[in-house]
Write a protein that holds these residues in place. Structure first.
Motif, mmCIF file in Angstrom:
data_model
loop_
_atom_site.group_PDB
_atom_site.id
_atom_site.type_symbol
_atom_site.label_atom_id
_atom_site.label_comp_id
_atom_site.label_asym_id
_atom_site.label_seq_id
_atom_site.Cartn_x
_atom_site.Cartn_y
_atom_site.Cartn_z
ATOM 1 N N PRO A 34 0.821 -1.212 0.000
ATOM 2 C CA PRO A 34 0.000 0.000 0.000
ATOM 3 C C PRO A 34 0.851 1.257 0.000
ATOM 4 O O PRO A 34 1.871 1.330 0.659
ATOM 5 N N ARG A 35 0.443 2.216 -0.765
ATOM 6 C CA ARG A 35 1.113 3.498 -0.843
ATOM 7 C C ARG A 35 0.227 4.547 -0.175
ATOM 8 O O ARG A 35 -0.995 4.432 -0.201
ATOM 9 N N PRO A 36 0.817 5.605 0.389
ATOM 10 C CA PRO A 36 -0.024 6.646 0.975
ATOM 11 C C PRO A 36 -0.887 7.311 -0.087
ATOM 12 O O PRO A 36 -0.430 7.566 -1.191
ATOM 13 N N GLU A 37 -2.120 7.571 0.259
ATOM 14 C CA GLU A 37 -3.014 8.275 -0.647
ATOM 15 C C GLU A 37 -3.098 9.726 -0.201
ATOM 16 O O GLU A 37 -3.154 10.027 0.964
ATOM 17 N N TYR A 38 -3.093 10.595 -1.141
ATOM 18 C CA TYR A 38 -3.193 11.999 -0.840
ATOM 19 C C TYR A 38 -4.634 12.447 -1.029
ATOM 20 O O TYR A 38 -5.446 11.753 -1.588
ATOM 21 N N VAL A 39 -4.920 13.619 -0.544
ATOM 22 C CA VAL A 39 -6.281 14.119 -0.607
ATOM 23 C C VAL A 39 -6.798 14.138 -2.027
ATOM 24 O O VAL A 39 -7.902 13.737 -2.302
ATOM 25 N N SER A 40 -6.013 14.563 -2.948
ATOM 26 C CA SER A 40 -6.473 14.696 -4.318
ATOM 27 C C SER A 40 -5.513 14.002 -5.266
ATOM 28 O O SER A 40 -4.310 14.139 -5.144
ATOM 29 N N GLN A 41 -6.065 13.268 -6.190
ATOM 30 C CA GLN A 41 -5.227 12.670 -7.211
ATOM 31 C C GLN A 41 -4.795 13.737 -8.218
ATOM 32 O O GLN A 41 -3.823 13.568 -8.915
ATOM 33 N N LYS A 42 -5.532 14.870 -8.282
ATOM 34 C CA LYS A 42 -5.184 15.951 -9.195
ATOM 35 C C LYS A 42 -3.894 16.634 -8.750
ATOM 36 O O LYS A 42 -3.102 17.053 -9.555
ATOM 37 N N ASN A 43 -3.731 16.762 -7.451
ATOM 38 C CA ASN A 43 -2.632 17.550 -6.909
ATOM 39 C C ASN A 43 -1.802 16.676 -5.974
ATOM 40 O O ASN A 43 -1.946 16.737 -4.784
ATOM 41 N N ARG A 44 -0.933 15.870 -6.538
ATOM 42 C CA ARG A 44 -0.116 14.962 -5.737
ATOM 43 C C ARG A 44 1.133 15.700 -5.276
ATOM 44 O O ARG A 44 2.178 15.598 -5.871
ATOM 45 N N THR A 45 0.986 16.480 -4.217
ATOM 46 C CA THR A 45 2.086 17.246 -3.670
ATOM 47 C C THR A 45 2.483 16.656 -2.328
ATOM 48 O O THR A 45 1.797 15.799 -1.778
ATOM 49 N N GLN A 46 3.572 17.167 -1.794
ATOM 50 C CA GLN A 46 3.973 16.755 -0.463
ATOM 51 C C GLN A 46 2.926 17.251 0.521
ATOM 52 O O GLN A 46 2.387 18.344 0.360
ATOM 53 N N PRO A 47 2.621 16.462 1.518
ATOM 54 C CA PRO A 47 1.607 16.869 2.498
ATOM 55 C C PRO A 47 1.997 18.166 3.210
ATOM 56 O O PRO A 47 3.163 18.386 3.507
ATOM 57 N N SER A 48 1.002 18.992 3.483
ATOM 58 C CA SER A 48 1.228 20.231 4.208
ATOM 59 C C SER A 48 0.950 19.999 5.688
ATOM 60 O O SER A 48 0.656 18.889 6.108
ATOM 61 N N ASP A 49 1.022 21.070 6.453
ATOM 62 C CA ASP A 49 0.756 20.959 7.888
ATOM 63 C C ASP A 49 -0.688 20.579 8.177
ATOM 64 O O ASP A 49 -0.994 20.109 9.266
ATOM 65 N N SER A 50 -1.569 20.792 7.222
ATOM 66 C CA SER A 50 -2.974 20.453 7.443
ATOM 67 C C SER A 50 -3.284 19.007 7.049
ATOM 68 O O SER A 50 -4.423 18.580 7.126
ATOM 69 N N MET A 51 -2.261 18.250 6.641
ATOM 70 C CA MET A 51 -2.450 16.843 6.300
ATOM 71 C C MET A 51 -2.086 15.995 7.515
ATOM 72 O O MET A 51 -1.087 16.246 8.180
ATOM 73 N N VAL A 52 -2.902 14.988 7.785
ATOM 74 C CA VAL A 52 -2.697 14.125 8.938
ATOM 75 C C VAL A 52 -2.634 12.683 8.461
ATOM 76 O O VAL A 52 -3.482 12.246 7.687
ATOM 77 N N TRP A 53 -1.623 11.942 8.923
ATOM 78 C CA TRP A 53 -1.487 10.518 8.575
ATOM 79 C C TRP A 53 -2.361 9.725 9.529
ATOM 80 O O TRP A 53 -2.136 9.708 10.734
ATOM 81 N N ILE A 54 -3.390 9.086 8.993
ATOM 82 C CA ILE A 54 -4.287 8.258 9.799
ATOM 83 C C ILE A 54 -4.422 6.917 9.114
ATOM 84 O O ILE A 54 -4.772 6.844 7.935
ATOM 85 N N GLN A 55 -4.144 5.871 9.858
ATOM 86 C CA GLN A 55 -4.171 4.489 9.372
ATOM 87 C C GLN A 55 -3.210 4.308 8.208
ATOM 88 O O GLN A 55 -2.028 4.138 8.415
ATOM 89 N N ASP A 56 -3.670 4.390 6.987
ATOM 90 C CA ASP A 56 -2.800 4.084 5.852
ATOM 91 C C ASP A 56 -2.737 5.194 4.816
ATOM 92 O O ASP A 56 -2.339 4.966 3.689
ATOM 93 N N ARG A 57 -3.136 6.408 5.190
ATOM 94 C CA ARG A 57 -3.122 7.485 4.203
ATOM 95 C C ARG A 57 -3.191 8.844 4.874
ATOM 96 O O ARG A 57 -3.475 8.960 6.054
ATOM 97 N N TYR A 58 -2.930 9.862 4.075
ATOM 98 C CA TYR A 58 -3.049 11.234 4.548
ATOM 99 C C TYR A 58 -4.489 11.696 4.390
ATOM 100 O O TYR A 58 -5.130 11.439 3.380
#
Length: 122
Positions: A34-58
């Motif tokens: 499994p790879r981390p999933e980001y909020v949007s597939q449109k904007n695959r950027t590094q997570p910001s301070d408002s991103m939280v790692w929970i279980q297996d994704r941001y």
């Protein structure tokens, strides 16, 4: 005699194929982790301070996300993102993601589309 030769040949090939098959399966499993999933597939950027790692994704923390970050959620445009921020400021933040339903313009359909992408961390 021919049967004995074909058995030896099959055993010889089996001795070579088994390690190759094991190596192939090991490589396959390594690349299908499994790879981390980001909020949007449109904007695959590094997570910001408002991103939280929970279980297996941001997940996007709706209590810290900016308007532009909220716009990355499906079905959330600039006006709705601004409404979310204003609601957050008026009420002191969200206690749970389901509270987004109280924001004018977010109905059950939009809410169900974004619930698996957001969290509410104080």
């Amino acid at each position: 005699m021919r049967n004995a030769e074909s058995r030896r040949s099959a055993a010889k090939w089996g001795a070579y194929l088994l390690p190759v098959a094991v190596l192939f399966l090991a490589l396959l499993s390594a690349f299908s982790l499994p790879r981390p999933e980001y909020v949007s597939q449109k904007n695959r950027t590094q997570p910001s301070d408002s991103m939280v790692w929970i279980q297996d994704r941001y997940l996007l923390n709706i209590n810290a996300a900016s308007v532009s970050e909220l716009e990355q959620l499906p079905g959330i445009g600039p006006a709705l993102a601004q409404a979310i921020v204003e609601y957050r400021e008026e009420t002191g933040g969200f206690s749970c993601p389901e509270e987004l339903d109280n924001v004018r313009g977010i109905g059950s359909g939009k809410l169900s589309n974004i619930l698996d992408r957001v969290c509410a961390v104080p």
